[in-house]
Each structure stands twice: as C-alpha cells, then as structure tokens.
Design a protein around this motif. Sequence first.
Motif, PDB file in Angstrom:
ATOM      1  N   SER A 132     -13.784   8.630   8.913  1.00 25.06           N
ATOM      2  CA  SER A 132     -13.948   7.426   8.106  1.00 25.06           C
ATOM      3  C   SER A 132     -14.571   7.796   6.765  1.00 25.06           C
ATOM      4  N   SER A 133     -14.621   6.828   5.872  1.00 25.05           N
ATOM      5  CA  SER A 133     -15.204   7.094   4.555  1.00 25.05           C
ATOM      6  C   SER A 133     -16.691   7.398   4.669  1.00 25.05           C
ATOM      7  N   ARG A 134     -17.363   6.770   5.652  1.00 19.45           N
ATOM      8  CA  ARG A 134     -18.788   7.059   5.851  1.00 19.45           C
ATOM      9  C   ARG A 134     -18.992   8.513   6.260  1.00 19.45           C
ATOM     10  N   LEU A 135     -18.125   9.010   7.131  1.00 15.30           N
ATOM     11  CA  LEU A 135     -18.249  10.405   7.559  1.00 15.30           C
ATOM     12  C   LEU A 135     -17.912  11.346   6.412  1.00 15.30           C
ATOM     13  N   PHE A 136     -16.896  10.993   5.629  1.00 13.35           N
ATOM     14  CA  PHE A 136     -16.469  11.877   4.551  1.00 13.35           C
ATOM     15  C   PHE A 136     -17.596  12.098   3.544  1.00 13.35           C
ATOM     16  N   ARG A 137     -18.401  11.068   3.316  1.00 10.35           N
ATOM     17  CA  ARG A 137     -19.495  11.201   2.351  1.00 10.35           C
ATOM     18  C   ARG A 137     -20.590  12.147   2.835  1.00 10.35           C
TER      19      ARG A 137
ATOM     20  N   GLY B 240      -3.381   4.254  -4.950  1.00  8.48           N
ATOM     21  CA  GLY B 240      -2.954   2.981  -5.511  1.00  8.48           C
ATOM     22  C   GLY B 240      -3.959   1.878  -5.285  1.00  8.48           C
ATOM     23  N   PHE B 241      -5.054   2.185  -4.620  1.00  6.21           N
ATOM     24  CA  PHE B 241      -6.084   1.208  -4.332  1.00  6.21           C
ATOM     25  C   PHE B 241      -7.337   1.554  -5.116  1.00  6.21           C
ATOM     26  N   ASN B 242      -8.128   0.547  -5.442  1.00  6.16           N
ATOM     27  CA  ASN B 242      -9.442   0.816  -6.009  1.00  6.16           C
ATOM     28  C   ASN B 242     -10.400   1.323  -4.937  1.00  6.16           C
ATOM     29  N   PHE B 243     -10.217   0.806  -3.715  1.00  9.09           N
ATOM     30  CA  PHE B 243     -11.072   1.198  -2.602  1.00  9.09           C
ATOM     31  C   PHE B 243     -10.193   1.829  -1.532  1.00  9.09           C
ATOM     32  N   VAL B 244     -10.351   3.118  -1.313  1.00 10.07           N
ATOM     33  CA  VAL B 244      -9.537   3.842  -0.343  1.00 10.07           C
ATOM     34  C   VAL B 244     -10.411   4.899   0.317  1.00 10.07           C
ATOM     35  N   ASN B 245     -10.148   5.141   1.581  1.00 11.72           N
ATOM     36  CA  ASN B 245     -10.849   6.211   2.288  1.00 11.72           C
ATOM     37  C   ASN B 245     -10.351   7.552   1.746  1.00 11.72           C
ATOM     38  N   PRO B 246     -11.222   8.360   1.151  1.00 10.21           N
ATOM     39  CA  PRO B 246     -10.754   9.641   0.607  1.00 10.21           C
ATOM     40  C   PRO B 246     -10.075  10.515   1.646  1.00 10.21           C
TER      41      PRO B 246
END
Length: 652
Positions: free
Chosen positions: A262-267, A301-307
């Motif tokens: 998830s994006s939380r893990l990626f950070r 294409g999104f402003n908010f996307v999971n990297p």
Amino acid sequence: MMPPEQENGVAATNQTDPPISTSNVSPCPEPDRVRFSVLRHSLHPITLKFEDVSYSIKIESGQGRGCCSSPKPKITRTILHGVSGTARPGELVAMLGPSGSGKTTLLTALGGRLPGKISGSITYNGGPFSSATKRRTGFVAQDDALYPHLTVLETLTYAALLKLPSSLTLREKAEQAEMVATELGLTRCGNSVIGGPLLRGVSGGERKRVSIGQEMLVNPSLLLLDEPTSGLDSTTAQRIIATLRWVARGGRTVITTIHQPSSRLFRMFDKVVVLSEGSPIYSGAASKAMDYFASIGYEPGFNFVNPADFLLDLANGVTPDPRQEDDDQYQEFHGRQDDLQSTKQFLIHSYKKNLHPLLKEEIHQQDQHDSTKSSSRCWDNQWTTNWWLQFKVLLSRGLKERKHESYSGLRMFQVMSVSILSGLLWWHSDANHIQDQVGLLFFFSIFWGFFPLFNAIFVFPLERPIIMRERSSGMYRLSSYYIARMVGDLPMELVLPTIFVTVTYWMGGLKPSLITFALTLAIVLLNVLVAQGLGLALGAILMDVKQATTLSSVLMLVFLLASGYYIQHIPMFIDWMRYISFSQYCYRLLVGVQYSVNEVYECGQGSCRAYDFPAIKSLQIHNMALDVAALVLMLLGYRVLAYLALRLGHQH
C-alpha cells in the motif's frame, strides 16, 4: 535501554513516523519500537553491494515431437539480467515487481543460497560471502516453516539454544528468546501453539513475527525477507513493515521482497529495486522513484495514486492514458502486447542510460565498513554450538513435537483395535493347530512391516522445508539432527508394537513362556526398526510422498509374496527376491523361537514333529543367527543410506 536509532552510532532518519494503528489489535500487539540489547556486541554493520547480477537456468523447451520422440531440447532462460544496487546499515530496501520478475531469485542470491553460477558481483563489506557473513545474515522465507505443536516461546527458545554461541549460558539464551518475544509483541501468545493446516494456532501475522524472531535471535547485521506481508491484512502488514523499519534503524541492513504494498508501506521504504522480467527499471531512493519516471515521460493520470501500483504497472509495460480525467473512478490503460514489450524495453534502456552509471559510481565508492573485519571469533567458527548440545536440543525438541503425532488418539485406536481384533480371531488357538499359529506369526511380521514403513516415508519430505531453512542458516550439523531423530524415534516407534504384541500374543494362545514371548517381542521390534529404516531411506531419496508411497507399496507386496507363507516353492530364477525381504527373516525367526526342534503336535499318524509341518519345513530354519545378522545389516544399511541421501540432497 538504548533505542535502536542510537545503537552503533547509526543515525536514524524519519524518526517522526506516525504511530501504528491499533485498530483490530490481535492478542499479540506490535510494540511501538523494537529494541535489542542482548548480543549488541555481535552486531557488525554490513554494507551490501551488488553489481550487474545475472542468473540463468536451463529448462525443457516443451516442444516434443511425439510420444516416442527424443528428449526435449533444453533452452536457457534468464531469470536476472544485470541487476545492481546497494543496501547500507540503517536502510530498509524493498524489491518490487510482478510475479515471475525474479525478486525471490535475487533475494536468494543476496543471501548466498542460490545454487549454480551467478555472474556479476555481490560483496559484503567489500568481500565475498563467507561463513562469518552467513552467521550474521538472517533469511525469512515466504512460507513459514515451523513445527505446529510447539508453542511460540518454545519455538524461539529452541532456536536460541541452537543459534546463539556457546559463550552464553542456557539461561541467557532463554532470556534472549523471551526478550525477542517481548519486543516482537509475542508475549501474550507465548504459550499458544504455532498450529498448522490441521491444528488451530496463532494468526498469520503472529506466525510471520515468529519467523522473523527466529532470525532476530542472533541480532543479525543483514536481514533478508521474502514476501513477509503475503496473505496478511493491511493493518498486520503495516505492523510487520514497521517492525522491519525499526530493526533497520538499529544499524542493520534489511532487504525485503514485496508484491503489492500500500502507499503507507511504500513510504516506509528507504530504497526500492523495481524488476521487469528479470531486468531492472529502477534502483534507488524510494522518494525519488516517481520523479525519475516523470522525467522520462511517465506520469500517473491521477493526482493521488499509490506509487507502488504505478511502478508495478510500468514493470508490466502498462502505461497510463493521459486522456483520462483526474476524477475518474478507475484508471484506463491502453496497449497491445507489442506496445507492452516496447514500453518495457524503453524503461530498461532508460535505466541503463540514466541510473546505471550513477549506481556503478555509488557501488565503487569506498564505504567505511568495507574493510571492517569481525573481531568476534565465535562467529568465525563453522558451528556456534558443539555436536553434543545440538543433539540434546534437537532430541528434546523432536520428542516434544512428535509425541502428539505418535501417541495421537487416532493412531492408538488404530493399533489397539487391530490388536484386540486379531487376538479375538486367534483366541486361544490350540498348539495342535499349527497352521493357525503360523498364520498369526506371519501377520506379526507383515503388519509391523507395513505400518512403520508407511509412517516413516512421510518424515523427511514433510520436514524438508524446516531442515533446509535451519541448515541454510547454520543452526546445526546434519549428523546431529539425524542421530537425534533416530534416537527420538525409539520410544515413539517401539511403544505401540510392544503393546500390540503383548495383547495379541497372550490372547492368541501362543506358547505360554516368558522367554518365548520376550524373544518374539524383540524380533518384532527389530523388524519395526528395519521397516522404519527402509521408509526413511525411500523418503530421503525421493523426497516426494506420492512417489515414495507407490514404491513402498510395490516393495512390500514383493516382500509379502516372497516371505515363504503364500508360496513355498519359488522358482529358481526369482528365488533371490526372498533374500532381500526383511519380512521373510522376521517370519523365520518368529517361527523358530515359537517351536523347538523336538516339539510335536497331534496329526493323523498320532504325533508329528512340528519342524516337519509343510509350512515350517519349507522355511528351512537352520541357523537363526544368520537371520538376525541379516536384519541387523539391513537396519544399519537402510539408515546409512537415508543419511547419505539427505546429505546429497542438501548439497544439491
């Protein structure tokens, strides 16, 4: 106690992480911070550098020309192609990529566990992989290979007794296990069994933390994990990654593969390596990954996307469609197969042009730890504990684990029901009915050949994942494990046949002599050990339960027919088969101790000698010492064969 970010003088970054969510807290909550105080002296930071790592295997092409065609030609398949990167103390490095991209292969190569030839360079503090490096490396596989009947604390304690150096006392090792359990949030479920497919135990996240705890016992400088969040919910996955981050902040180098974070893990990741079909498309700081791909023309294409989702899409060759509006609920993608391959090739080419030169420069920079040599001699030895201690710990662990299986209610019912039923069928059989009594003796030899044989063939195939994991981390010698297994099996395997023979012998009306009964029991127990040895050898050689079961069925059928009960006059050209049948030697010995040379029975002519009875005369009982020697030789030969098969299998 010193927090991990201050240990060993390693400065921590991002120390203001948000607290871990405590919603849906399991019985084993994750601690806020992980601290390791015991064995701090053994932590020697490792800088891992890998440059242009490539690995290929040969597989069958699958293009056979018919049922009678020649063997299929083998083709070479490249699993890894020119992967480079660095991992330094205090960093958490993640490897991303679709299934089959080579993440696990690369991780296994970095852990020094990949068979075959690896091209490229992998260095640990500037040197090759050594036994000292192996001692300081923890490897957590994707599948948790744990004994199901041991509790969490028992699992960690036994691992501590085997892994920690002899300079520590047994009490200190036990305290280290308890401390690791506390720091990984496993205290409240310490007395819960691990569990398995047929036994309810701790949750998946707790099992994963136990696996991590086994590797953390020795305070490893390098920790490698394969898909530690596989099959876990997002909250539990976050706890696992948070644990790994704090472990890294204590001055350790942590590398993990992860499928779709998830994006939380990626950070939480410091660096990421992104693979596409074995080739890297990115290797560097996680915070700069999106900027890099934007610089070469790929933006979400999104402003908010999971990297992580965006990187995995690119690794699959799928690019976002810029024509889509930002507020669409789903992101549309375009491209045919040719477009996918061209996108992948462009990303690989961009990596080689833009990132690879920078990575080579970073890899070739002299690191302060590159010339560091360990001053702790106990880690340079091949084994941290002596053979005798390994044997005692493995014996204790084996007895505690297998007593639930060997003395299970189902197995007790199976043996006792057959024992009582056979005792009733042969109830007080008359000594004059020699055919009936000989049949009972033959049943002894066959039943206690089949039963232990088919139980033993499961031993090594089922325990292979655990043996491979523990042996790869250098926990013990194969000989200490094997001897402990053999000794531990004696009370497990000999109690049930003793009860069986005791019940059936006296119910069946066999010779009422304690000496004859004792000899009969000894012969049956020897037969059990021989059959078990054959089962162990078959399991160790084939390492496949289905194949071993099939082969053992054929062998036992041959032994059954060649034992001399069903066929008394075997043709000469196939007569050799009875000499390899341990059931035949057992049957002859049982008959030999049951009837003396001068014993008689009532027959049509009045009294006849028992040895002249056709079923006994055909056995040719002349020298029982040779039969005993044959069984002892088989007992030793089968077990030596099983050990050699295990050793050769581990080397491969």
